[in-house]
Design a protein around this motif. Structure first.
Motif, short mmCIF file in Angstrom:
data_model
loop_
_atom_site.label_atom_id
_atom_site.label_comp_id
_atom_site.label_asym_id
_atom_site.label_seq_id
_atom_site.Cartn_x
_atom_site.Cartn_y
_atom_site.Cartn_z
N PHE A 58 -2.65 1.21 -4.60
CA PHE A 58 -4.06 1.14 -5.04
C PHE A 58 -5.05 2.36 -4.35
N SER A 59 -6.62 2.15 -5.01
CA SER A 59 -7.37 3.70 -4.38
C SER A 59 -8.55 2.51 -3.65
N TYR A 103 9.40 -1.21 -2.52
CA TYR A 103 9.96 -1.90 -3.32
C TYR A 103 9.86 -1.89 -5.17
N PHE A 104 8.66 -0.36 -5.15
CA PHE A 104 8.24 -0.20 -6.03
C PHE A 104 8.11 1.55 -6.55
N ASP A 105 9.05 1.36 -4.83
CA ASP A 105 9.55 3.41 -4.71
C ASP A 105 8.53 4.66 -4.72
N CYS A 106 7.35 4.03 -4.58
CA CYS A 106 6.03 5.16 -4.81
C CYS A 106 5.50 4.96 -3.52
N ARG A 107 4.24 5.59 -3.80
CA ARG A 107 3.06 5.81 -2.86
C ARG A 107 2.06 4.72 -2.87
N SER A 124 -2.99 -1.25 -8.95
CA SER A 124 -2.20 -1.31 -10.38
C SER A 124 -1.21 -2.63 -10.03
N LEU A 125 -1.07 -3.02 -9.41
CA LEU A 125 0.16 -3.37 -8.80
C LEU A 125 0.40 -4.30 -10.00
N ALA A 180 1.53 -3.29 2.26
CA ALA A 180 1.03 -2.32 1.21
C ALA A 180 2.36 -1.73 1.27
N PHE A 181 2.50 -1.01 2.58
CA PHE A 181 3.86 -0.43 2.58
C PHE A 181 4.90 -0.95 1.82
N ALA A 182 5.34 -1.80 1.77
CA ALA A 182 5.98 -3.08 1.90
C ALA A 182 6.08 -3.32 -0.18
#
Length: 67
Positions: A60-61, A51-55, A4-5, A45-47
């Motif tokens: 990603f799923s 950046y979006f302050d989310c998990r 959902s980027l 993916a961690f970066a």
């Protein structure tokens, strides 16, 4: 892998180029991820999640059955 980027990027009102610069990849990489043509490395993916302050799971799923 689904992502959902594009939605997160739109909510944050940032361009692909701005996001790419922030996470140190090319704009083409962000585009490829959004279109589902490229799965990011775990580091990227961690970066993106940072950046979006989310998990990562919010961005990603993965469905191993492809359904």
């Amino acid at each position: 892998m689904e992502n959902s980027l594009k939605v997160w990027r739109a909510k944050a009102d940032v361009t692909q180029a701005e996001l790419a610069e922030a996470v140190e990849v090319s704009r083409q990489t962000i585009n490829a991820i959004e279109r589902g043509r490229y799965d990011p490395s775990l580091e990227l993916a961690f970066a993106l999640a940072e950046y979006f302050d989310c998990r990562i799971e919010e961005l990603f799923s993965y469905d191993p059955d492809g359904v």
